[in-house]
Design a protein around this motif. Structure first.
Motif, PDB file in Angstrom:
ATOM      1  N   THR A 194       4.200   3.060   2.442  1.00  0.00           N
ATOM      2  CA  THR A 194       3.416   2.450   3.508  1.00  0.00           C
ATOM      3  C   THR A 194       2.069   3.153   3.654  1.00  0.00           C
ATOM      4  O   THR A 194       1.019   2.520   3.757  1.00  0.00           O
ATOM      5  CB  THR A 194       4.200   2.541   4.826  1.00  0.00           C
ATOM      6  OG1 THR A 194       5.476   1.966   4.604  1.00  0.00           O
ATOM      7  CG2 THR A 194       3.503   1.816   5.934  1.00  0.00           C
ATOM      8  N   LEU A 219      14.100  -4.244   2.939  1.00  0.00           N
ATOM      9  CA  LEU A 219      15.180  -3.451   3.540  1.00  0.00           C
ATOM     10  C   LEU A 219      15.969  -4.258   4.558  1.00  0.00           C
ATOM     11  O   LEU A 219      17.202  -4.242   4.550  1.00  0.00           O
ATOM     12  CB  LEU A 219      14.610  -2.193   4.211  1.00  0.00           C
ATOM     13  CG  LEU A 219      14.192  -1.064   3.274  1.00  0.00           C
ATOM     14  CD1 LEU A 219      13.450   0.013   4.051  1.00  0.00           C
ATOM     15  CD2 LEU A 219      15.405  -0.470   2.567  1.00  0.00           C
ATOM     16  N   VAL A 220      15.266  -4.969   5.444  1.00  0.00           N
ATOM     17  CA  VAL A 220      16.005  -5.665   6.509  1.00  0.00           C
ATOM     18  C   VAL A 220      16.687  -6.931   6.000  1.00  0.00           C
ATOM     19  O   VAL A 220      17.535  -7.492   6.696  1.00  0.00           O
ATOM     20  CB  VAL A 220      15.129  -5.983   7.751  1.00  0.00           C
ATOM     21  CG1 VAL A 220      14.530  -4.712   8.325  1.00  0.00           C
ATOM     22  CG2 VAL A 220      14.069  -7.027   7.448  1.00  0.00           C
ATOM     23  N   THR A 221      16.324  -7.377   4.798  1.00  0.00           N
ATOM     24  CA  THR A 221      17.007  -8.543   4.240  1.00  0.00           C
ATOM     25  C   THR A 221      17.996  -8.158   3.144  1.00  0.00           C
ATOM     26  O   THR A 221      18.613  -9.022   2.537  1.00  0.00           O
ATOM     27  CB  THR A 221      15.993  -9.564   3.673  1.00  0.00           C
ATOM     28  OG1 THR A 221      15.103  -8.880   2.782  1.00  0.00           O
ATOM     29  CG2 THR A 221      15.185 -10.191   4.791  1.00  0.00           C
ATOM     30  N   GLY A 222      18.150  -6.863   2.907  1.00  0.00           N
ATOM     31  CA  GLY A 222      19.186  -6.402   1.975  1.00  0.00           C
ATOM     32  C   GLY A 222      18.880  -6.648   0.510  1.00  0.00           C
ATOM     33  O   GLY A 222      19.784  -6.790  -0.308  1.00  0.00           O
ATOM     34  N   GLN A 223      17.608  -6.681   0.152  1.00  0.00           N
ATOM     35  CA  GLN A 223      17.270  -6.900  -1.258  1.00  0.00           C
ATOM     36  C   GLN A 223      17.527  -5.642  -2.087  1.00  0.00           C
ATOM     37  O   GLN A 223      17.530  -4.531  -1.562  1.00  0.00           O
ATOM     38  CB  GLN A 223      15.799  -7.321  -1.374  1.00  0.00           C
ATOM     39  CG  GLN A 223      15.540  -8.693  -0.792  1.00  0.00           C
ATOM     40  CD  GLN A 223      14.058  -9.008  -0.693  1.00  0.00           C
ATOM     41  OE1 GLN A 223      13.267  -8.574  -1.518  1.00  0.00           O
ATOM     42  NE2 GLN A 223      13.696  -9.750   0.328  1.00  0.00           N
ATOM     43  N   PRO A 224      17.720  -5.816  -3.404  1.00  0.00           N
ATOM     44  CA  PRO A 224      17.988  -4.649  -4.246  1.00  0.00           C
ATOM     45  C   PRO A 224      16.783  -3.715  -4.317  1.00  0.00           C
ATOM     46  O   PRO A 224      15.668  -4.154  -4.585  1.00  0.00           O
ATOM     47  CB  PRO A 224      18.289  -5.250  -5.627  1.00  0.00           C
ATOM     48  CG  PRO A 224      17.963  -6.687  -5.559  1.00  0.00           C
ATOM     49  CD  PRO A 224      17.813  -7.082  -4.139  1.00  0.00           C
ATOM     50  N   LEU A 225      17.001  -2.435  -4.029  1.00  0.00           N
ATOM     51  CA  LEU A 225      15.926  -1.443  -4.027  1.00  0.00           C
ATOM     52  C   LEU A 225      16.393  -0.108  -4.592  1.00  0.00           C
ATOM     53  O   LEU A 225      15.595   0.648  -5.148  1.00  0.00           O
ATOM     54  CB  LEU A 225      15.459  -1.185  -2.582  1.00  0.00           C
ATOM     55  CG  LEU A 225      14.689  -2.280  -1.861  1.00  0.00           C
ATOM     56  CD1 LEU A 225      14.579  -1.946  -0.374  1.00  0.00           C
ATOM     57  CD2 LEU A 225      13.298  -2.443  -2.470  1.00  0.00           C
ATOM     58  N   VAL A 274      -0.169  -2.045  10.319  1.00  0.00           N
ATOM     59  CA  VAL A 274       0.596  -1.115   9.493  1.00  0.00           C
ATOM     60  C   VAL A 274       1.004  -1.818   8.204  1.00  0.00           C
ATOM     61  O   VAL A 274       1.451  -2.960   8.225  1.00  0.00           O
ATOM     62  CB  VAL A 274       1.832  -0.625  10.272  1.00  0.00           C
ATOM     63  CG1 VAL A 274       2.652   0.317   9.418  1.00  0.00           C
ATOM     64  CG2 VAL A 274       1.402   0.061  11.556  1.00  0.00           C
ATOM     65  N   ALA A 275       0.844  -1.123   7.092  1.00  0.00           N
ATOM     66  CA  ALA A 275       1.222  -1.703   5.810  1.00  0.00           C
ATOM     67  C   ALA A 275       2.730  -1.931   5.777  1.00  0.00           C
ATOM     68  O   ALA A 275       3.495  -1.156   6.341  1.00  0.00           O
ATOM     69  CB  ALA A 275       0.789  -0.767   4.686  1.00  0.00           C
ATOM     70  N   PRO A 276       3.155  -3.015   5.130  1.00  0.00           N
ATOM     71  CA  PRO A 276       4.573  -3.372   5.209  1.00  0.00           C
ATOM     72  C   PRO A 276       5.498  -2.512   4.351  1.00  0.00           C
ATOM     73  O   PRO A 276       6.689  -2.415   4.662  1.00  0.00           O
ATOM     74  CB  PRO A 276       4.593  -4.825   4.724  1.00  0.00           C
ATOM     75  CG  PRO A 276       3.358  -4.992   3.903  1.00  0.00           C
ATOM     76  CD  PRO A 276       2.344  -4.044   4.465  1.00  0.00           C
ATOM     77  N   LEU A 288       9.622  -2.776   3.880  1.00  0.00           N
ATOM     78  CA  LEU A 288      10.381  -3.042   5.103  1.00  0.00           C
ATOM     79  C   LEU A 288      11.121  -4.379   5.067  1.00  0.00           C
ATOM     80  O   LEU A 288      12.298  -4.475   5.429  1.00  0.00           O
ATOM     81  CB  LEU A 288       9.400  -2.998   6.282  1.00  0.00           C
ATOM     82  CG  LEU A 288       9.960  -2.931   7.679  1.00  0.00           C
ATOM     83  CD1 LEU A 288      11.000  -1.834   7.827  1.00  0.00           C
ATOM     84  CD2 LEU A 288       8.819  -2.697   8.667  1.00  0.00           C
ATOM     85  N   HIS A 289      10.436  -5.418   4.613  1.00  0.00           N
ATOM     86  CA  HIS A 289      11.084  -6.734   4.588  1.00  0.00           C
ATOM     87  C   HIS A 289      12.293  -6.720   3.648  1.00  0.00           C
ATOM     88  O   HIS A 289      13.359  -7.244   3.979  1.00  0.00           O
ATOM     89  CB  HIS A 289      10.088  -7.806   4.160  1.00  0.00           C
ATOM     90  CG  HIS A 289      10.653  -9.194   4.221  1.00  0.00           C
ATOM     91  ND1 HIS A 289      10.721  -9.913   5.388  1.00  0.00           N
ATOM     92  CD2 HIS A 289      11.236  -9.971   3.269  1.00  0.00           C
ATOM     93  CE1 HIS A 289      11.304 -11.084   5.162  1.00  0.00           C
ATOM     94  NE2 HIS A 289      11.629 -11.143   3.878  1.00  0.00           N
TER      95      HIS A 289
END
Lengths: 154, 703
Positions: free
Chosen positions: B65, B164-170, B156-158, B161-162
């Motif tokens: 971020t 993370l809250v949608t459960g994508q593979p990271l 604030v730069a994202p 975050l998106h």
């Protein structure tokens, strides 16, 4: 064998019927948002909803969930991508740090708010104490739950 | 516009340093200083789209971020238009490990210069080719302009975050590949300091499981003294069944058994001091010959675990390569040191480093614990053995037992107070290694390194206060349980001890703890954070005890790595009947220079305060039967939702150069809580953690 996953029937691949739901979701089904933290139901990272109630996916199997509705973090948002109110507030308040436990935290919060529209601090403590976070996001988790509750019609 | 040509500059090949007679030297992590030209490889513009290759590991410190926001500001575009990408080792030039909260310090200036160079080139109509970075002065960079009014945050730069809250593979464990198999390396249930290897196992029983694929024996499955036995299966949980069915018997080196008492004895500070001066001295002023000390305080701090919620994971895939030139091995890893990982794998498999790609993944909690090559090597060995990609993720028990730990430490502080001042200060401490971690260094090499002194052990032991005569000395003893970096290195334990002793001195002098500290410093930045935390907490309004509840308030402050400042105030309550301790509020003021991303710094500070709370009240990693005796979170309690009080974080508005923010508050929170406990109970707790049984016992003894 089929399970009902995020409102759709989902075939269970052969050999995975009696494996923990956590690994069935993560590996053959590719829903990796439900995360492994301990495999013993002690950390809450793999929390999913079973008929709307928070359960640990590491302690469930597909065979044991016949006829039950399973919701994972991937199934929370609307099909058009509109976030669930809990996800949206999580984003607005920038709750996650490393984020590894946060799918489980969000699912726990969704279940809490379904059962208790305006939870008190004590109710939040009770419902969320099984969700470990090593980064120290507890204060923001609490604030996010309160914020969702304030925006929810009773 | 293309990335700069960097591969030639990145260097190739494993380290081949050897010292005659010393055997194989471990791969040494390289710590290059990144330049603006390196940074031009991190930022790229193609068809109106910017991509930022993140030079540091993202593990929750929100560096993605911060750097995304910085790049956007410098490029003059909204943050969301800068697409974030975690790099592989072939995508960017070598960068140093993400350690010591130094990413902003190390990367902000080169990245800003690279982005400014790119912006100017685009403005002049250049849309392709490579650039050389201009040596632009920081004062001319938009992203590094001093800003006033931290509270007024810009967009604030994202970051991620998106996702993370949608459960994508990271994360590394989210990696999926066709024909993926699952692996685990079983090891003897003893410390890797002890030589051990599998002796016998029931292969027939294991193979009866339809999900069993292979048992793997290979010398590369050694981690220090521990030689493991690999298993590979078709599902992750089959690994548990196969492990049970194998019932491996282990051969463990004779005469090496140890218990907790051996560790305690090894670092006992009084035993060490009886042998004479300690090995390393940070200050060696003269001390009075007599023993008329005002304060003589011993404190002991236990082993502690990183306990990230993500058990470490890696996936390895070997690629068929006819011409022997392309990528041979690809590894997905959540590591604080991408290039070191690659170099270790190159050494182990005798490959040119350019033929290995280690792909960075988001880390589910680093805290200093993700710096060595462990699961990455295990996955690579197993994948090669079975000829298919293999994912390894440590079990929770492995995560506790097989990493390295924060060393325990034993301290003695003696101070003399005269005329309202501390005139003499002597802090002696014994601990184990942190930077020269035994988890990666054989004994002979550690002995050589020790001549220099392990500065990680010493971190935070320097007095932030003005005392004319000081002796500060330490020794690092190799312990049979492996120790290494943990959030803040030695700073958490050392500053806790320093601030406990400062507090006791103030009590002896009858001084207010805040005033006492202020009168012992001429460092305006330290004084500022102390005053600010105290003001926010309304310091003079001290909580009062009643018939059922003891209440107290404490303050502490410090300087992290000589550049970042923090002070904290804690309020605690102690139930007289049960000894139960509750921290009811924490205030913290933090000065890390120019704040690039206020919300991220606040989040880091909150996290540090929760770590401090855990450190004082919860955490102790037990040792028994020659190894770590914690296998689950039941054996190693962490602070939970109900334990975390309101955390009031104040950031100092500063135009000083940005410094680290991820560990600063470790110098303040623990001391504040410990001093609040002292204030509430009248008892100085000298052994951590302080649990309710300890409090009850102390209250009973006090009468």
């Amino acid at each position: 064998m089929h399970i009902t996953l995020n409102q759709h029937p989902q075939p269970v691949p052969t050999g995975w019927e009696d494996e923990p739901l956590l690994w069935l979701l993560r590996e053959p089904l590719g829903l990796t948002g439900t995360r492994f933290g301990c495999g013993m139901g002690q950390c809450g990272a793999c929390t999913v909803l079973i008929d709307g109630v928070a359960e640990r996916a590491c302690l469930q199997t597909a065979r044991g969930l016949q006829g039950r509705a399973i919701t994972t973090i991937e199934g929370l948002a609307e099909p058009d991508g509109t976030l669930h109110p809990v996800q949206q507030v999580w984003r607005d308040l920038r709750v996650p740090q490393c984020g590894y436990c946060q799918s489980g935290q969000i699912m726990g919060a969704v279940a809490l708010l379904r059962a208790t529209h305006r939870p008190t601090d004590a109710q939040i403590d009770a419902a969320m104490s099984g969700h470990l976070c090593r980064c120290g996001t507890q204060q923001r988790v609490r604030a996010a739950i309160h914020q969702v509750a304030r925006g929810t019609k009773p | 516009m293309k990335r700069r040509q960097f591969l030639a500059a990145a260097g190739a090949g494993a380290l081949t340093v050897t010292l005659a007679g010393c055997g194989l030297v471990p791969v040494i992590p390289k710590r290059p200083t990144s330049t603006a030209n390196d940074a031009l490889g991190w930022i790229r513009h193609e068809q109106g789209r910017y991509t930022l290759w993140l030079p540091s590991a993202e593990m929750g410190q929100q560096i993605s971020t911060a750097l995304q926001g910085l790049a956007a500001t410098e490029l003059g575009v909204p943050p969301a238009q800068v697409h974030l990408q975690l790099p592989g080792t072939r995508a960017i030039a070598r960068v140093r490990a993400t350690v010591g909260s130094a990413s902003v310090q190390d990367f902000a200036l080169p990245l800003a210069r690279a982005c400014a160079t790119l912006r100017e080139a685009l403005a002049q109509g250049q849309t392709s080719g490579t650039l050389a970075a201009r040596d632009i002065a920081p004062s001319a960079l938009r992203s590094l302009q001093p800003r006033t009014g931290i509270a007024k945050e810009t967009a604030v730069a994202p970051g991620q975050l998106h996702a993370l809250v949608t459960g994508q593979p990271l994360f590394a464990g989210d990696t999926r590949l066709p024909s993926l198999l699952y692996g685990r390396v079983l090891r003897a249930p003893v410390s890797a300091e002890i030589n051990s290897r599998p002796k016998a196992w029931d292969e027939t029983a294991a193979r009866a499981d339809p999900a069993c694929v292979a048992m793997v024996q290979h010398p590369r499955l050694a981690q220090m003294g521990s030689l493991g036995l690999g298993i590979v299966a078709r599902t992750p949980s089959a690994l548990d069944r196969i492990e049970a069915a194998l019932a491996v018997q282990w051969q463990v080196e004779d005469g090496s058994a140890f218990e907790q008492a051996a560790i305690d004895a090894r670092i006992d500070i009084d035993t060490q001091l009886r042998r004479g001066p300690l090995q390393h001295r940070l200050r060696k002023d003269d001390l009075p010959a007599d023993t008329a000390w005002t304060l003589d305080l011993r404190m002991d701090i236990p082993l502690a675990a990183h306990a990230p919620i993500e058990p470490r994971s890696a996936t390895a895939q070997w690629l068929a390569d006819a011409d022997q030139e392309g990528i041979a091995l690809k590894v997905w890893a959540g590591t604080q040191d991408l290039f070191y990982m690659r170099d270790v794998l190159a050494r182990q498999f005798n490959l040119n480093a350019e033929r290995i790609e280690v792909q960075a993944c988001r880390i589910g909690g680093g805290f200093g614990g993700r710096t060595l090559c462990t699961v990455e090597l295990e996955a690579a060995v197993l994948a090669q053995a079975v000829g298919a990609p293999v994912k390894v993720q440590w079990s929770r028990a492995q995560e506790f037992a097989q990493g390295f730990q924060r060393p325990p430490s034993s301290h003695r502080v003696r101070a003399r107070v005269h005329g309202g001042r501390i005139t003499h200060w002597w802090h002696a401490l014994a601990s184990s290694h942190i930077l020269f971690t035994p988890a990666a260094m054989p004994v002979w090499m550690q002995t050589l390194a020790d001549l220099a002194g392990d500065s990680g052990v010493a971190r935070g032991a320097q007095m932030p206060y003005d005392v004319p005569q000081q002796r500060i000395e330490f020794t690092a003893q190799r312990l049979p349980v492996h120790t290494g970096p943990w959030r803040g290195l030695g700073a958490g334990p050392n500053t806790l001890v320093v601030e406990s002793a400062m507090d006791e001195c103030a009590r002896h002098a009858g001084a207010d703890p805040l005033a006492w500290r202020l009168q012992h410093t001429t460092d305006e930045r330290l004084a500022q954070v102390l005053r600010r935390a105290a003001a926010e907490a309304r310091w003079p309004e001290r909580p009062a005890s009643d018939a059922t509840t003891l209440r107290g308030r404490g303050i502490a402050g410090g300087i992290y790595k000589g550049v970042s400042y923090a002070a904290a105030v804690a309020d605690v309550e102690v139930q007289r009947a049960t000894g139960q301790v509750r921290v009811v509020a924490l205030w913290c003021a933090h000065d890390c220079g120019l704040v690039l991303q206020p919300d991220g710094v606040r989040a880091q500070t909150e996290g540090n305060l929760v770590w401090c709370l855990g450190m004082v009240l919860h955490e102790r990693l037990p040792v028994a039967r020659s190894g770590v005796a914690a296998a689950s979170f039941a054996d190693y309690p962490l602070p939970r939702m109900g334990d975390v009080p309101p955390l009031h974080v104040q950031l100092i508005d500063s135009s000083a150069p940005p410094t680290g923010a991820g560990e600063t508050a470790m110098v303040a929170g623990a001391g504040a809580i410990a001093n609040a406990l002292r204030d509430a109970t009248g008892v100085r707790f000298t052994r951590l953690p302080v649990r309710s049984a300890d409090v009850l016992q102390a209250l009973a003894a006090r009468g």
